[in-house]
Design a protein around this motif. Sequence first.
Motif, PDB file in Angstrom:
ATOM      1  N   UNK A  97     -23.138 -85.870  -3.152  1.00 52.33           N
ATOM      2  CA  UNK A  97     -24.638 -85.504  -3.232  1.00 52.33           C
ATOM      3  C   UNK A  97     -25.242 -87.009  -3.464  1.00 52.33           C
ATOM      4  N   UNK A  98     -24.850 -87.520  -4.589  1.00 49.91           N
ATOM      5  CA  UNK A  98     -25.720 -88.918  -5.068  1.00 49.91           C
ATOM      6  C   UNK A  98     -24.605 -90.133  -4.764  1.00 49.91           C
ATOM      7  N   UNK A  99     -25.139 -90.954  -3.857  1.00 52.32           N
ATOM      8  CA  UNK A  99     -24.394 -92.079  -3.543  1.00 52.32           C
ATOM      9  C   UNK A  99     -25.143 -93.348  -4.012  1.00 52.32           C
ATOM     10  N   UNK A 100     -24.704 -94.297  -4.786  1.00 54.08           N
ATOM     11  CA  UNK A 100     -25.378 -95.880  -5.203  1.00 54.08           C
ATOM     12  C   UNK A 100     -25.186 -96.557  -3.784  1.00 54.08           C
ATOM     13  N   UNK A 101     -26.110 -97.185  -3.654  1.00 53.95           N
ATOM     14  CA  UNK A 101     -25.893 -98.507  -2.531  1.00 53.95           C
ATOM     15  C   UNK A 101     -26.271 -99.578  -3.246  1.00 53.95           C
ATOM     16  N   UNK A 102     -25.295-100.594  -3.176  1.00 51.06           N
ATOM     17  CA  UNK A 102     -25.224-101.947  -3.649  1.00 51.06           C
ATOM     18  C   UNK A 102     -24.905-103.038  -2.730  1.00 51.06           C
ATOM     19  N   UNK A 103     -26.129-103.886  -2.570  1.00 49.25           N
ATOM     20  CA  UNK A 103     -25.686-104.863  -1.514  1.00 49.25           C
ATOM     21  C   UNK A 103     -25.237-106.054  -2.613  1.00 49.25           C
ATOM     22  N   UNK A 156     -26.112-108.244   5.978  1.00 46.63           N
ATOM     23  CA  UNK A 156     -25.501-108.022   4.367  1.00 46.63           C
ATOM     24  C   UNK A 156     -24.340-107.247   4.131  1.00 46.63           C
ATOM     25  N   UNK A 157     -23.879-107.216   3.085  1.00 48.67           N
ATOM     26  CA  UNK A 157     -22.512-106.720   2.718  1.00 48.67           C
ATOM     27  C   UNK A 157     -22.876-105.487   1.643  1.00 48.67           C
ATOM     28  N   UNK A 158     -22.231-104.589   1.576  1.00 45.99           N
ATOM     29  CA  UNK A 158     -22.476-103.375   0.597  1.00 45.99           C
ATOM     30  C   UNK A 158     -21.383-102.669  -0.033  1.00 45.99           C
ATOM     31  N   UNK A 159     -21.572-102.353  -1.310  1.00 47.09           N
ATOM     32  CA  UNK A 159     -20.660-101.084  -1.667  1.00 47.09           C
ATOM     33  C   UNK A 159     -21.400 -99.738  -1.835  1.00 47.09           C
ATOM     34  N   UNK A 160     -20.676 -98.715  -1.735  1.00 43.73           N
ATOM     35  CA  UNK A 160     -21.423 -97.457  -1.701  1.00 43.73           C
ATOM     36  C   UNK A 160     -20.480 -96.653  -2.809  1.00 43.73           C
ATOM     37  N   UNK A 161     -21.117 -95.837  -3.955  1.00 43.49           N
ATOM     38  CA  UNK A 161     -20.341 -95.564  -4.959  1.00 43.49           C
ATOM     39  C   UNK A 161     -20.741 -94.005  -5.392  1.00 43.49           C
ATOM     40  N   UNK A 162     -19.869 -93.152  -5.384  1.00 44.66           N
ATOM     41  CA  UNK A 162     -20.186 -91.686  -5.806  1.00 44.66           C
ATOM     42  C   UNK A 162     -20.600 -91.726  -7.191  1.00 44.66           C
ATOM     43  N   UNK A 163     -22.094 -91.210  -7.276  1.00 48.30           N
ATOM     44  CA  UNK A 163     -22.342 -90.832  -8.679  1.00 48.30           C
ATOM     45  C   UNK A 163     -21.597 -90.193  -9.479  1.00 48.30           C
TER      46      UNK A 163
END
Length: 349
Positions: free
Chosen positions: A108-114, A284-291
Amino acid sequence: MRRRSSLLLLLLAALSACVDQASGAGTGSRDQIKAVGSSTVYPFTTIVAEQYLANHPSAKPPVIESTGTGAGMKLFCAGIGAQHPDIVAASRRMKRAELDACRRNGVQDVLEIQVGIDGIAFAEALDGPNIALTPADLYNALALTPGGKPNRARTWRDVNPALPAIPIQVYGPPATSGTRDALAELILARGCVDADPAMKELKARDEPAFQARCQRVREDGAYIDAGENDNLIVQKLQSNPNAIGIFGYGYLEENARAVRGVPIAGVAPTYRAIAGGDYPGARPLYLYVKAAHLRAIPGLRDFLRQYARAWNDDGPLVKRGLIAAPVDVRAASARTIVRETPLNPADLH
């Protein structure tokens, strides 16, 4: 009062189930961090993993896999739980369809981090032809149907009389790679419009038709799928000096004794050109993380904070080839990590 108490119990149970699911999901628990995704971001994540272990000697080594962005997104969005990765690294932004897939599978919740910026580097061997290209050259050489017709170009001179009469041989990433997506969106699409300005109106009117005309890569051997191993592309260039390779800028810098950058539109892929936005292949480069996994996987929060300490101008990731993002972008990403702010689906398309 009874109704309010029942509601509170339901909320507590839902929260507990979420944490339990991320810990085990019926397949056992996991006490080490797991990341998948972009081969471009992979070396940066491994550096952060090494630093994380140095600061947490009792922690288990994070598992970092180079799967490519597209394949990584599928693994990441497959569900919540110990058998699913916590992080996906991406060399492009997550697509709305991918986030929708995540949500259908309970993510459900995903963090987007550049984490920084990269450039799609075109490279040749040091003993290569010293070629310089434009987006239009690359479009006419690599597109499936340049100008709406099957691509018959066999040499670079076929697409531009000023270029050498050597075969078009380009080693690049597979269709599942974010670098391949960026090639299509940043270079081929621009070259298509440069070659035919009417394509700009087509893009505004019919995006799928524009993508089919401008962004599909030919499949007759001129473009050679070299997989997700960018080091293999460097080796291919050394054995075939007339060929061109495509990979992230970090690999170009790391292998400066073996290959050199090919200028695109008169701009060489350098740190300054990419950071300043002058190089047409910057991304840009990203990380996506499961909350949910932040609460369940030991050390995941500390790992992300370690990443934020490493991406500054004088940090170890820049020394490895990452282009530092602007100060405000880094600050926003750091706030996302601290506040655990989920990505707004409305920001994606």
